[in-house]
Design a protein around this motif. Structure first.
Motif, PDB file in Angstrom:
ATOM      1  N   ALA A 138       0.826  -1.216   0.000  1.00 52.10           N
ATOM      2  CA  ALA A 138       0.000   0.000   0.000  1.00 52.10           C
ATOM      3  C   ALA A 138       0.858   1.263   0.000  1.00 52.10           C
ATOM      4  O   ALA A 138       0.451   2.289  -0.548  1.00 52.10           O
ATOM      5  CB  ALA A 138      -0.940  -0.002   1.208  1.00 52.10           C
ATOM      6  N   GLY A 139       2.040   1.209   0.582  1.00 56.32           N
ATOM      7  CA  GLY A 139       2.902   2.387   0.636  1.00 56.32           C
ATOM      8  C   GLY A 139       3.291   2.899  -0.745  1.00 56.32           C
ATOM      9  O   GLY A 139       3.420   4.111  -0.945  1.00 56.32           O
ATOM     10  N   ILE A 140       3.475   2.006  -1.697  1.00 56.26           N
ATOM     11  CA  ILE A 140       3.834   2.420  -3.055  1.00 56.26           C
ATOM     12  C   ILE A 140       2.689   3.228  -3.659  1.00 56.26           C
ATOM     13  O   ILE A 140       2.904   4.285  -4.252  1.00 56.26           O
ATOM     14  CB  ILE A 140       4.187   1.198  -3.925  1.00 56.26           C
ATOM     15  N   THR A 150       8.210   6.331  -4.448  1.00 56.00           N
ATOM     16  CA  THR A 150       8.733   5.644  -3.270  1.00 56.00           C
ATOM     17  C   THR A 150      10.207   5.942  -3.043  1.00 56.00           C
ATOM     18  O   THR A 150      10.654   6.079  -1.906  1.00 56.00           O
ATOM     19  CB  THR A 150       8.491   4.129  -3.397  1.00 56.00           C
ATOM     20  N   VAL A 151      10.982   6.086  -4.118  1.00 54.40           N
ATOM     21  CA  VAL A 151      12.420   6.360  -3.955  1.00 54.40           C
ATOM     22  C   VAL A 151      12.672   7.746  -3.374  1.00 54.40           C
ATOM     23  O   VAL A 151      13.746   7.998  -2.833  1.00 54.40           O
ATOM     24  CB  VAL A 151      13.217   6.173  -5.270  1.00 54.40           C
ATOM     25  N   VAL A 152      11.677   8.640  -3.470  1.00 55.84           N
ATOM     26  CA  VAL A 152      11.784   9.966  -2.858  1.00 55.84           C
ATOM     27  C   VAL A 152      11.180   9.948  -1.462  1.00 55.84           C
ATOM     28  O   VAL A 152      11.742  10.487  -0.516  1.00 55.84           O
ATOM     29  CB  VAL A 152      11.091  11.032  -3.739  1.00 55.84           C
ATOM     30  N   ALA A 153      10.023   9.305  -1.324  1.00 55.55           N
ATOM     31  CA  ALA A 153       9.313   9.282  -0.045  1.00 55.55           C
ATOM     32  C   ALA A 153      10.057   8.470   1.012  1.00 55.55           C
ATOM     33  O   ALA A 153      10.066   8.831   2.188  1.00 55.55           O
ATOM     34  CB  ALA A 153       7.907   8.713  -0.245  1.00 55.55           C
ATOM     35  N   GLU A 154      10.658   7.357   0.603  1.00 58.68           N
ATOM     36  CA  GLU A 154      11.365   6.471   1.536  1.00 58.68           C
ATOM     37  C   GLU A 154      12.686   6.041   0.908  1.00 58.68           C
ATOM     38  O   GLU A 154      12.867   4.866   0.596  1.00 58.68           O
ATOM     39  CB  GLU A 154      10.534   5.223   1.817  1.00 58.68           C
ATOM     40  N   PRO A 155      13.604   6.968   0.686  1.00 62.30           N
ATOM     41  CA  PRO A 155      14.807   6.652  -0.092  1.00 62.30           C
ATOM     42  C   PRO A 155      15.666   5.519   0.474  1.00 62.30           C
ATOM     43  O   PRO A 155      16.386   4.867  -0.279  1.00 62.30           O
ATOM     44  CB  PRO A 155      15.583   7.966  -0.120  1.00 62.30           C
ATOM     45  N   ASP A 156      15.581   5.266   1.756  1.00 65.38           N
ATOM     46  CA  ASP A 156      16.401   4.215   2.353  1.00 65.38           C
ATOM     47  C   ASP A 156      15.621   2.925   2.591  1.00 65.38           C
ATOM     48  O   ASP A 156      16.168   1.962   3.152  1.00 65.38           O
ATOM     49  CB  ASP A 156      17.000   4.703   3.685  1.00 65.38           C
ATOM     50  N   GLY A 157      14.368   2.887   2.144  1.00 68.50           N
ATOM     51  CA  GLY A 157      13.528   1.722   2.388  1.00 68.50           C
ATOM     52  C   GLY A 157      13.783   0.578   1.421  1.00 68.50           C
ATOM     53  O   GLY A 157      14.388   0.748   0.353  1.00 68.50           O
ATOM     54  N   ASP A 158      13.308  -0.593   1.801  1.00 68.28           N
ATOM     55  CA  ASP A 158      13.471  -1.791   0.965  1.00 68.28           C
ATOM     56  C   ASP A 158      12.785  -1.639  -0.383  1.00 68.28           C
ATOM     57  O   ASP A 158      13.319  -2.067  -1.409  1.00 68.28           O
ATOM     58  CB  ASP A 158      12.899  -3.022   1.678  1.00 68.28           C
ATOM     59  N   ARG A 159      11.589  -1.054  -0.384  1.00 66.84           N
ATOM     60  CA  ARG A 159      10.853  -0.896  -1.648  1.00 66.84           C
ATOM     61  C   ARG A 159      11.580   0.057  -2.585  1.00 66.84           C
ATOM     62  O   ARG A 159      11.673  -0.182  -3.789  1.00 66.84           O
ATOM     63  CB  ARG A 159       9.425  -0.444  -1.380  1.00 66.84           C
ATOM     64  N   ALA A 160      12.123   1.123  -2.050  1.00 66.74           N
ATOM     65  CA  ALA A 160      12.899   2.057  -2.879  1.00 66.74           C
ATOM     66  C   ALA A 160      14.106   1.346  -3.480  1.00 66.74           C
ATOM     67  O   ALA A 160      14.449   1.582  -4.644  1.00 66.74           O
ATOM     68  CB  ALA A 160      13.346   3.259  -2.050  1.00 66.74           C
TER      69      ALA A 160
END
Length: 178
Positions: A138-140, A150-160
């Motif tokens: 859902a986060g994407i 997602t790469v901007v919103a959570e740049p260090d996250g697994d999905r990014a």
């Protein structure tokens, strides 16, 4: 740039061939793109006039096929593969979207939209590299709705990291330097 910017938000894009082709011409030749390294064209599945026109009017470095593991989606993806092979466009690989849902409770990955074996079999059959598996999360969707990838919103996250790994492989495939 998006077709969504050119029409009212609630209006459908109910256009026939000539109108679609005119819009495509405008997007390709009348938008001030600036100094691009990469232009990504996100197209719906299909092998129609728009896809053929793009292959004829642009010097493409390659095509990226995106599919879910569903049978119907895979059938559309195969048609795309066959079209790009027929017109001699390099296939950069395949990305599986909605590859699986990681249960926050048990931690198991559930293949909600079909068995990943089918998509891997397709890659083998058509000699496509599997560039990545984007999870169903859902986060994407929430990030996109807020206008932040997602790469901007959570740049260090697994999905990014999944998106960044795919982008790096595409950079390498088309010869871009970092």
């Amino acid at each position: 740039m998006s077709m969504g910017y050119l029409i009212p938000e609630s209006s459908p894009v109910a256009w026939r061939g000539l109108m679609v082709m005119k819009a495509l011409q405008q997007l390709l030749h009348e938008v001030e793109w600036g100094g691009l390294d990469v232009l990504v064209l996100d197209m719906p599945p299909g092998t129609g006039d728009v896809q053929l026109t793009i292959t004829q009017q642009l010097n493409l470095d390659g095509a990226l096929i995106v599919s879910t593991p569903q049978d119907l989606s895979l059938k559309d993806a195969v048609k795309g593969v066959e079209l790009f092979k027929k017109v001699n466009v390099n296939l950069l690989g395949l990305v599986c979207n909605m590859a699986g849902f990681k249960c926050p409770g048990c931690g198991s990955v559930h293949e909600v939209f079909g068995n990943m074996g089918k998509i891997r079999d397709m890659c083998t059959k058509y000699e496509l590299e599997m560039l990545g598996e984007i999870p169903l999360h859902a986060g994407i969707s929430d990030d996109a709705d807020r206008g932040k990838p997602t790469v901007v919103a959570e740049p260090d996250g697994d999905r990014a990291q999944v998106f960044l790994d795919i982008a790096r492989q595409i950079e390498d495939a088309v010869g871009l330097t970092r």
